[in-house]
Each structure stands twice: as structure tokens, then as C-alpha cells.
Design an enzyme around this catalytic site. Structure first.
Site, PDB file in Angstrom:
ATOM      1  N   GLU A 142     -70.335  87.418   8.763  1.00 12.33           N
ATOM      2  CA  GLU A 142     -69.256  86.108   8.214  1.00 12.33           C
ATOM      3  C   GLU A 142     -69.993  85.753   6.729  1.00 12.33           C
ATOM      4  OE1 GLU A 142     -68.183  83.867   6.633  1.00 12.33           O
ATOM      5  OE2 GLU A 142     -67.475  82.041   7.863  1.00 12.33           O
TER       6      GLU A 142
ATOM      7  N   GLU B  82     -70.515  85.320  -2.101  1.00 14.95           N
ATOM      8  CA  GLU B  82     -71.698  85.154  -1.323  1.00 14.95           C
ATOM      9  C   GLU B  82     -72.813  86.264  -1.047  1.00 14.95           C
ATOM     10  OE1 GLU B  82     -71.041  83.028   2.322  1.00 14.95           O
ATOM     11  OE2 GLU B  82     -70.142  81.315   1.240  1.00 14.95           O
TER      12      GLU B  82
END
Length: 687
Positions: A143, A152
């Protein structure tokens, strides 16, 4: 408990101060998105379905299932994998407070013997007898995504994992991600990207050519696109599939570009690209978690709400005219952390070089000085008319004006309206340069003097021994976070008091703090307690982490753009504090107490707070509600500023009969420039 240093806006100076905080790391967890993710039942359900299917496929091949869970957070996905039959999981979490919380959670749920928490960045994890992992994994669970999918660092993490941490031919959950985009024309969204021309008393204020030709900031604009109605944009293209990434195979973090050809379905100005992505949790694509906005659903009310993943808006470097039937190519480029888009006609593309467009970069500096909401605010015609009307009412041909806002057009307006002399304090050299460009583009360089100096340093020599007859501000300050941080104007007004005429006009002359108790449609989820996850029999929050999420003990409001988060007013709105700018900042605290009866039934999650600036006695600009609350309690908020939200520890039930009320207490501390507040539920005074 460990001490940390936190950046906080100092309203008395407008600067960002680093202050030592006595709060432990529970506060760091509380202000993250973990509660929002754990309340995202659609996400959790799709992940669990995908994990169970992947474990089943590996077991069917008689393989021992070893999981690598990158970005484990609370450890939820690792616990899902073990529950689904996996033999062991290596759960990697770089954020130390969360890694420690995850260790407590898996221990409480009885998974300590099958899950190992590794507090490292995944690219630092090693495999071997003396390594963090004893063996390579054959099930990769991650995730690592943000609104932009790769922001990210997902691609470098996947690249390293496939090279070093997982077996060839491993299973992956999610299995695949696909990015979609749609080209649109939107006056609303484009107003966030470029300064537009505007009318001021019959004269036209034009933007500098450098701003109009600038490609803008490269960073993504992430918003709740569901709150931008389809009436606010015109689709020029169909929904285009831009590219996919198969996470079960080696992934490259190298820069790439992908193009999608289409025929324009309508004519207009090509300005903006709307983008989102899907996750296929299994190879067949039968388990799909989509980030599509609600208006893409046959039944919009059935769309899952999430705040940790939203949708993206990208602004093209320049707008171009498109005719129906034009054959076009939309290109997306990405490096290892960000995306950007460009548009070409197919005829242009054939003669252009094959090198992909470079990432947009601001060359005019305006996109570095002004945020996207700030661009929208500057382009708001109604708001501009309010300031121009107020200035017209107080200006005369001998007016000497001083502006104390950041990157404001008020000095330009004052000069256009005939002020004798205008001085403006700018907070940075970059901001000063941007306003200089505006003045030069409108042939006004001689009438406005920009001073890169702090208010407390300003002397009579700096203003040519002139006494200031009009002190003005929007007020807008780039460092402001909460609504009352705009009270920096009051401190600046006090700092220059010695330079003001006795009959000086202060614009705005006063401000008021407003509040209304509300029921949020969805925003309450980001601060709601997390117990057992729906459809999955583990408790992702133990007592320690639950205390982390229950940060409201700190009695603080937090900033949110409420136009993105629908809410219903359960009380009337009311002005609860006033601030008289015609006087200097007082030395003693200002306090206010009262109560607002509940007049509508519902669940009260907290209080919304905003400031209204009273430019003159009869002209007010609101940084909160833009129109009266409807009979049903619907609220319409400005898109330009964030409002303050004070969440209650748990919701209050309201019957709407006026028998109960929200009791409030506010105290403005002049030495801090901050407002302390407290709320409680009480019996209505009118009962």
C-alpha cells in the site's frame, strides 16, 4: 514520551516558528491518514479478497506462502494474509511510531509468531541468514500509493523489491494499476492555474506575459473531484486509458511516456486533464478498487468515500483550441515520483521529435508565490468587486496607502483608482518580483513602491516622510493555516501605528470569527475511532493507537477546505468574536461565551469556524460561507480558503427541537495571536 519540534504559524509575526512539543508520537499518528484508511471499507474488502485469492493460488501450487508487506502501517494487510492462510509475513514500515504501534497491534491480535515488523525503508531491507528476511517472499503486498499513484515512491520500492526481496514469478496484491485521464475545458479549474485579466473601474488589468506563458507548477493538484459538478467542465475527450503497471513483474522507475490517441468529442479550450486510477487486486481484473469520482458511477451515492486517495487535476502548459473531430494525442510522462501531461494534434506529433515533453517548471515565479486556491481567489470577480468598491469609498486623490498583505493586488487596485501614492510591504523578494511584473504589464511602475521589509522595521524614511492615510490588507498571508491566522494584519497594523495619520482609514476595519455546529457527510471518518474492521475479524487499533487517533484531547482545531467535504448545519451560524482593527492589538485577552441551540436533527461531529473581513461598514468578504444556509442546513463554502474544524471526541445527537445547544468559550490571547476554544453540550437557554 519524547519531545519533538513542530512547525507552527506565529500569527503575531506571520512567520513559521519551530516550537518544542511535549506531545508524544501518538499525535503524529493521529494526524496521519490511518483512521481514514481503516474506515475505507471498500479498500479493506478489496484488499482482503485479493489477498485470499493470491494465497489460494500459491497453496494450489503447493508453495509455502511468504509475504512481503511494504508500507504495513497498522499491520492490517499482514494480518489479513495470515488469516487467509499465509505461513509468514515480513511487514516493513519506515515510520517508527507506526512500526511500534503495529507491533502492539499484531501482538494483541495473536499474530506475533507469524508477522515480523521491520522498521526500515524497504530499499534497506536485506535477505539472508543474518538479514531482516530469512528468505525471499512469493507474495508481495503493498500500500504505497498516493493520489498520483506513484508520489510516495512506489516505483523505486517495487523495482528494488523485485530485484532483491521477492521470488521471480511472485504473486502481487494489488496485481495491477491503471491510470485514466480525460481532457476538459473548465473555467473554474483553469482559474487555479493562470492569472486572468479583470475589469477595475472601466480599466482592464492584464496579467504579465511571463505568467501567461509559464507552464506553471509541476506538482499535482489533488482534490475531491466528486465535489466539482460535471456542469463545471466540458469533456473534450473520452476517458483515456493512459498506462498500466503490472506489480507481479519487474518494475522500472526510469522516466517513461505513454500516449493515447482520440478524436475530440466536442469543441472548446483544452486546458485541464482530470486523472485517477484503478487497482486490479487479481490477475483477471475481477476485484477492482477504483478511485473514479462519484459522477462516474451509475449511482453516485454508491461511490465509496476516501480522503487518503483522491483524484488529480493537471493543468496543460498552455491552453489550445480544439474542434469537434480533431485527431489528438494526450501524452502522460512520469519519472519515479510524479506525472505530467501534454497535448498534441496528430499532425503536429508527426513532425515533432520523439523526445517526450519535459516536466513543467515555473519560470515566472508566480506559481511559487501563489498557491492554486490563491490563484482562484485572485481571479474571483465578485471578491475583486468587493475590494474595489471598498477602496473607491475611502480613496481620494491625496490618499497615501500602505498595503500589508502578501502578494496582494490591492496596491495595484488602489493605484488604478487614483491614489496619490501606494506603498506595499512584500514578505519575500520573489513575491515582490511577481507584483513588479503585474505593475510593469499595466504601465504602473511609477505609482506603487514595493518594500521588502518587515512592518516593525518600517520607518518614516521608507515612506518618504509621508503619513499613511489608508492602511489596507485583504488580509492574506502565505504562512496562515487556520482562519484566525489572518489576524496577523492586526499585528502589522499595530507595528506601523506611528506612521499613520490620526484620521487613518483601516481596511478592513474589523473582522469577526464565525461558527456553526455541523454534521459531516464523510469527513468525520478521518478522526473517528477504529475498532474491528468490517468483514475482517481483527482489531487494528489497540488502546495505545486508539489514544493516538483520539488526539482531540489537545483541544485544537485543524484546517480543512470544506467545499470538498459536504456538511449540514445543525445550528444557526453566528459571529462569536469581533476584532476592531481601528485600534491596536490589546494587551489583555479577549473572551467570548455563549450557546447555539440545535435547530435540526442529526449527528453533530464538530464545529466549523471561519473569519469574515468587514472592509467597510457595509462591505464584507467571507472566508467561509458564501451564501446563507438553506432551510435543510446545506452549506456552501468558498473554494479559496480553508476553514477551521474542531472535532468532538464523539458525535452528539441532536433532535433539532432547540432543547439542547452547543455551549462555546473562546479566548484570544494577544501574546500568542492564537484562539483557545472549548465546547460542550448543554440545555438550551431558551428552554
Amino acid at each position: 514520551m519524547m519531545k519533538t519540534f513542530c512547525g507552527r504559524t506565529n500569527p503575531t509575526s506571520g512567520a513559521l516558528d519551530w516550537v518544542e512539543s511535549e506531545e508524544d508520537y501518538h499525535q503524529e499518528i493521529a494526524r496521519s491518514c490511518y483512521a481514514d484508511m481503516l474506515h475505507d471499507h471498500d479498500r479493506n474488502e478489496k484488499y482482503y479478497q485479493g489477498i485470499r485469492a493470491a494465497v489460494a493460488r500459491l497453496k494450489a501450487r503447493d508453495e509455502r506462502v511468504v509475504v512481503l508487506d511494504i508500507g504495513t502501517g497498522t499491520g492490517l494487510l499482514s494480518m489479513m494474509a495470515i488469516t487467509a492462510g499465509a505461513d509468514f509475513s515480513y511487514a516493513v514500515e519506515v515510520f517508527k511510531p507506526m512500526a511500534e504501534a503495529a507491533q502492539c497491534i499484531i501482538q494483541k491480535n495473536g499474530f506475533s509468531d507469524k508477522i515480523k515488523i521491520i522498521n526500515k525503508h524497504s530499499t534497506d531491507v536485506t535477505v539472508g541468514p543474518d538479514g531482516d528476511m530469512q528468505e525471499k517472499a512469493n507474495l508481495l503486498i503493498t500500500e504505497l500509493f498516493d493520489t498520483e499513484l506513484i508520489g510516495e515512491g512506489a516505483l523505486p520500492s517495487y523495482e528494488h523489491a523485485h530485484q532483491n526481496l521477492v521470488q521471480e514469478g511472485c504473486e502481487a496484491v494489488p496485481h495491477r494499476a491503471t491510470v485514466y485521464a480525460q481532457l476538459v475545458e473548465s473555467e473554474l479549474l483553469w482559474s487555479w492555474a493562470q492569472l486572468q485579466s479583470m475589469e477595475v473601474e472601466g480599466a482592464r488589468l492584464v496579467p504579465p506575459p511571463a505568467i501567461g506563458h509559464c507552464a506553471g507548477a509541476h506538482s499535482v493538484c489533488d482534490i475531491q473531484l466528486s465535489q466539482v459538478p460535471p456542469a463545471c467542465f466540458t469533456p473534450l475527450s473520452p476517458l483515456c486509458t493512459m498506462f498500466s503497471v503490472d506489480f507481479s513483474k519487474p518494475v522500472s522507475s526510469a522516466s517513461q511516456s505513454h500516449s493515447s490517441k482520440f478524436v475530440a468529442q466536442s469543441g472548446g479550450r483544452a486546458q485541464v486533464v482530470l486523472s485517477w486510477w484503478d487497482l486490479d487486486m487479481d490477475p483477471s481484473g475481477t476485484i477492482v478498487c477504483t478511485m473514479a469520482p462519484s459522477w462516474m458511477y451509475p449511482q453516485p451515492t454508491m461511490a465509496p468515500w476516501r480522503d487518503h486517495w483522491m483524484q488529480s487535476v493537471y493543468f496543460l502548459p498552455v491552453e489550445s483550441q480544439v474542434a469537434p473531430g480533431d485527431e489528438l494525442s494526450l501524452t502522460v510522462c512520469h519519472d519515479d515520483y510524479s506525472l505530467w501531461y501534454s497535448l498534441q494534434s496528430l499532425s503536429q506529433k508527426e513532425v515533432q521529435s520523439e523526445s517526450p515533453p519535459s516536466r513543467p517548471c515555473c519560470t515566472c515565479q508566480a506559481h511559487l508565490v501563489w498557491t492554486r486556491p490563491r490563484f482562484g481567489e485572485l481571479n474571483d470577480r465578485r471578491r475583486t468587486e468587493s475590494y474595489v468598491s471598498a477602496l473607491r469609498n475611502v480613496l481620494s486623490e491625496d490618499s497615501v496607502c500602505l498595503s500589508v498583505s502578501d502578494g496582494s493586488l490591492l496596491p495595484v487596485f488602489a493605484r488604478m483608482l487614483g491614489a496619490k501614492k501606494v506603498f506595499s510591504l512584500e514578505n519575500s523578494r520573489m513575491s515582490k518580483k511577481v507584483i513588479e511584473q503585474v505593475l510593469e504589464a499595466n504601465s504602473m511602475t511609477g505609482g506603487v513602491e514595493l518594500l521588502e521589509i518587515r512592518p516593525e522595521q518600517l520607518s518614516s524614511q521608507d515612506v518618504g516622510e509621508e503619513q499613511i492615510s489608508i492602511l489596507m490588507g485583504e488580509p492574506f498571508f502565505s504562512s496562515s493555516l487556520l482562519p484566525w491566522h489572518s489576524l496577523s494584519f492586526w499585528y502589522r497594523r499595530t507595528a506601523v501605528a506611528g506612521l499613520l495619520r490620526p484620521s487613518v482609514t483601516i481596511l478592513p476595519c474589523s473582522a469577526s470569527l464565525h461558527m456553526v455546529a455541523v454534521e459531516f457527510q464523510d469527513l468525520w471518518r478521518i478522526r473517528a475511532p477504529c475498532g474491528t474492521c468490517e468483514g475482517f475479524d481483527v482489531t487494528p487499533m489497540d488502546e495505545m493507537v486508539q489514544r493516538s487517533l483520539d488526539f482531540r484531547e489537545s483541544r485544537e482545531a485543524e484546517p480543512h477546505p470544506l467545499w470538498e467535504y459536504p456538511c449540514r448545519a445543525l445550528t444557526q451560524s453566528a459571529a462569536v468574536m469581533t476584532f476592531d482593527f481601528t485600534r491596536c492589538v490589546p494587551q489583555q485577552p479577549i473572551s467570548s461565551q455563549g450557546s447555539l441551540p440545535f435547530i435540526r436533527n442529526g449527528r453533530c461531529h464538530g464545529v466549523a469556524l471561519w473569519m469574515e473581513m468587514h472592509l467597510t461598514d457595509d462591505i464584507t468578504v467571507s472566508a467561509g460561507l458564501t451564501r446563507p444556509i438553506t432551510e435543510q442546513g446545506d452549506c456552501e463554502w468558498t473554494r479559496h480558503r480553508k476553514q477551521g474544524v474542531y472535532f468532538f471526541r464523539s458525535p452528539w445527537e441532536s433532535s433539532g427541537d432547540g432543547r439542547t445547544a452547543v455551549s462555546y468559550s473562546f479566548t484570544f490571547e494577544p501574546s500568542l495571536g492564537d484562539i483557545k476554544m472549548d465546547f460542550s453540550q448543554c440545555t438550551s437557554v431558551s428552554d
